[in-house]
Design an enzyme around this catalytic site. Sequence first.
Site, PDB file in Angstrom:
ATOM      1  N   LYS A   1      30.545  35.168  31.404  1.00 20.30           N
ATOM      2  CA  LYS A   1      29.130  35.670  31.397  1.00 20.30           C
ATOM      3  C   LYS A   1      29.051  36.826  31.220  1.00 20.30           C
ATOM      4  O   LYS A   1      28.193  37.436  30.124  1.00 20.30           O
ATOM      5  CB  LYS A   1      28.655  35.644  32.878  1.00 20.30           C
ATOM      6  CG  LYS A   1      28.526  34.262  33.412  1.00 20.30           C
ATOM      7  CD  LYS A   1      27.888  34.138  34.835  1.00 20.30           C
ATOM      8  CE  LYS A   1      28.562  35.001  36.014  1.00 20.30           C
ATOM      9  NZ  LYS A   1      29.688  34.715  36.550  1.00 20.30           N
TER      10      LYS A   1
ATOM     11  N   ARG B   1      21.727  33.887  41.989  1.00 22.57           N
ATOM     12  CA  ARG B   1      23.027  33.433  42.574  1.00 22.57           C
ATOM     13  C   ARG B   1      22.837  32.487  43.667  1.00 22.57           C
ATOM     14  O   ARG B   1      23.840  31.782  44.204  1.00 22.57           O
ATOM     15  CB  ARG B   1      23.918  34.248  42.975  1.00 22.57           C
ATOM     16  CG  ARG B   1      25.061  34.500  42.229  1.00 22.57           C
ATOM     17  CD  ARG B   1      25.883  35.738  42.698  1.00 22.57           C
ATOM     18  NE  ARG B   1      27.215  36.040  42.233  1.00 22.57           N
ATOM     19  CZ  ARG B   1      27.598  36.789  41.337  1.00 22.57           C
ATOM     20  NH1 ARG B   1      26.646  37.309  40.431  1.00 22.57           N
ATOM     21  NH2 ARG B   1      28.830  36.859  40.857  1.00 22.57           N
TER      22      ARG B   1
ATOM     23  N   ARG C   1      41.583  40.530  33.754  1.00 25.02           N
ATOM     24  CA  ARG C   1      40.831  41.444  33.991  1.00 25.02           C
ATOM     25  C   ARG C   1      41.130  42.532  35.302  1.00 25.02           C
ATOM     26  O   ARG C   1      40.789  44.050  34.971  1.00 25.02           O
ATOM     27  CB  ARG C   1      39.305  40.857  34.231  1.00 25.02           C
ATOM     28  CG  ARG C   1      38.437  41.938  34.098  1.00 25.02           C
ATOM     29  CD  ARG C   1      37.060  41.224  34.144  1.00 25.02           C
ATOM     30  NE  ARG C   1      36.506  40.797  35.599  1.00 25.02           N
ATOM     31  CZ  ARG C   1      35.324  40.024  35.658  1.00 25.02           C
ATOM     32  NH1 ARG C   1      34.654  39.649  34.546  1.00 25.02           N
ATOM     33  NH2 ARG C   1      35.054  39.693  36.884  1.00 25.02           N
TER      34      ARG C   1
ATOM     35  N   ARG D   1      38.908  46.767  38.710  1.00 24.00           N
ATOM     36  CA  ARG D   1      37.989  46.272  39.916  1.00 24.00           C
ATOM     37  C   ARG D   1      38.671  45.407  41.209  1.00 24.00           C
ATOM     38  O   ARG D   1      39.426  44.485  40.980  1.00 24.00           O
ATOM     39  CB  ARG D   1      37.110  44.920  39.208  1.00 24.00           C
ATOM     40  CG  ARG D   1      35.598  45.393  38.815  1.00 24.00           C
ATOM     41  CD  ARG D   1      35.012  44.281  38.160  1.00 24.00           C
ATOM     42  NE  ARG D   1      34.530  43.037  39.080  1.00 24.00           N
ATOM     43  CZ  ARG D   1      33.947  42.348  38.824  1.00 24.00           C
ATOM     44  NH1 ARG D   1      33.249  42.109  37.201  1.00 24.00           N
ATOM     45  NH2 ARG D   1      33.481  41.332  39.612  1.00 24.00           N
TER      46      ARG D   1
ATOM     47  N   ARG E   1      35.394  34.050  45.982  1.00 19.78           N
ATOM     48  CA  ARG E   1      34.181  34.105  44.945  1.00 19.78           C
ATOM     49  C   ARG E   1      33.885  32.685  44.337  1.00 19.78           C
ATOM     50  O   ARG E   1      32.989  32.443  44.241  1.00 19.78           O
ATOM     51  CB  ARG E   1      34.479  35.146  44.105  1.00 19.78           C
ATOM     52  CG  ARG E   1      34.357  36.511  44.661  1.00 19.78           C
ATOM     53  CD  ARG E   1      35.248  37.512  43.873  1.00 19.78           C
ATOM     54  NE  ARG E   1      34.529  37.689  42.370  1.00 19.78           N
ATOM     55  CZ  ARG E   1      35.541  38.240  41.505  1.00 19.78           C
ATOM     56  NH1 ARG E   1      36.692  38.570  41.699  1.00 19.78           N
ATOM     57  NH2 ARG E   1      34.986  38.291  40.185  1.00 19.78           N
TER      58      ARG E   1
HETATM   59  P1  ADP Z   1      31.596  37.832  38.894  1.00 21.31           P
HETATM   60  O1  ADP Z   1      30.647  36.852  38.379  1.00 21.31           O
HETATM   61  O2  ADP Z   1      32.847  38.052  37.765  1.00 21.31           O
HETATM   62  O3  ADP Z   1      31.830  37.476  40.249  1.00 21.31           O
HETATM   63  P2  ADP Z   1      29.761  39.833  39.140  1.00 21.31           P
HETATM   64  O4  ADP Z   1      29.917  41.249  38.593  1.00 21.31           O
HETATM   65  O5  ADP Z   1      28.647  39.156  38.565  1.00 21.31           O
HETATM   66  O6  ADP Z   1      31.212  39.204  38.804  1.00 21.31           O
HETATM   67  O7  ADP Z   1      29.468  39.985  40.757  1.00 21.31           O
HETATM   68  C1  ADP Z   1      30.351  40.738  41.373  1.00 21.31           C
HETATM   69  C2  ADP Z   1      29.724  40.858  43.009  1.00 21.31           C
HETATM   70  O8  ADP Z   1      28.777  41.341  43.038  1.00 21.31           O
HETATM   71  C3  ADP Z   1      29.762  39.566  43.590  1.00 21.31           C
HETATM   72  O9  ADP Z   1      31.041  38.845  44.158  1.00 21.31           O
HETATM   73  C4  ADP Z   1      28.913  39.828  44.692  1.00 21.31           C
HETATM   74  O10 ADP Z   1      29.248  40.373  45.825  1.00 21.31           O
HETATM   75  C5  ADP Z   1      27.952  40.689  44.022  1.00 21.31           C
HETATM   76  N1  ADP Z   1      26.764  40.199  43.376  1.00 21.31           N
HETATM   77  C6  ADP Z   1      26.384  40.272  42.158  1.00 21.31           C
HETATM   78  N2  ADP Z   1      25.134  39.743  41.843  1.00 21.31           N
HETATM   79  C7  ADP Z   1      24.885  39.048  43.110  1.00 21.31           C
HETATM   80  C8  ADP Z   1      23.616  38.429  43.133  1.00 21.31           C
HETATM   81  N3  ADP Z   1      22.786  37.965  42.407  1.00 21.31           N
HETATM   82  N4  ADP Z   1      23.410  38.173  44.589  1.00 21.31           N
HETATM   83  C9  ADP Z   1      24.366  38.264  45.656  1.00 21.31           C
HETATM   84  N5  ADP Z   1      25.276  39.225  45.275  1.00 21.31           N
HETATM   85  C10 ADP Z   1      25.563  39.504  43.893  1.00 21.31           C
END
Ligand code: ADP
Length: 190
Positions: A14, A89, A128, A134, A146
């Site tokens: 994404k 999400r 990554r 990270r 996750r």
């Molecule tokens: P990825 O999709 O690779 O897990 P992101 O950078 O989108 O990476 O998200 C990393 C973390 O940030 C998630 O595991 C969560 O803890 C938090 N997070 C991101 N966006 C949201 C959201 N819309 N609602 C709740 N938690 C979120």
Amino acid sequence: MLNFLIFGPPGSGKGTQSVHLAEKFNLLHLSTGDMLRAEIISGSELGKRVKGLMEKGELVPDSVVIEMIAHKIDSEKMKSGFLYDGFPRTVEQAVALEEMLGRRGMKISAMLALDVDHDELVRRLMGRGAVSGRPDDQDIKVIENRIEVYRSKTEPLADHFRKRGIYRPVNGMGSVEDIFERLCMVVETN
Ligand code: ADP
């Protein structure tokens, strides 16, 4: 104004694809993950509150991300629209976004949903983690959590937007360029 959602499990690409799409279609890329990581780095109260949850691979509270997005929607006037990455999400976040846009006379244009095999997701995330530092990409247990959180809380959104007639699945396997081309076709025919 256009409002595209980019959707898919962690590691589905994404973030990578969003950067290219935002540039090509003059969209503001809104990544809640990036915004939350910036809060952690800045040492803000909010950052302190979400750090532990993110390190475990749990979602942060809906209210936190909904408020962050609301601020951004009102701050941008120069673009053709928005590309939401990693948001919504949960069903609650999706309903909040629809209401926010509705109050401003806008709606979601399409949900671009990337499909990627489980083993490929784990491979990409571990790769990554090795370069980005990270913490949530460096521990196989956190990665699997996750993906599990995604399956239980986020994947049901596909049905929500299928019912709205705006769900657009895209094959997320292959090269970055090939996947980008597939996404562009969907955006252009929207
Ligand atoms: P990825 O999709 O690779 O897990 P992101 O950078 O989108 O990476 O998200 C990393 C973390 O940030 C998630 O595991 C969560 O803890 C938090 N997070 C991101 N966006 C949201 C959201 N819309 N609602 C709740 N938690 C979120």
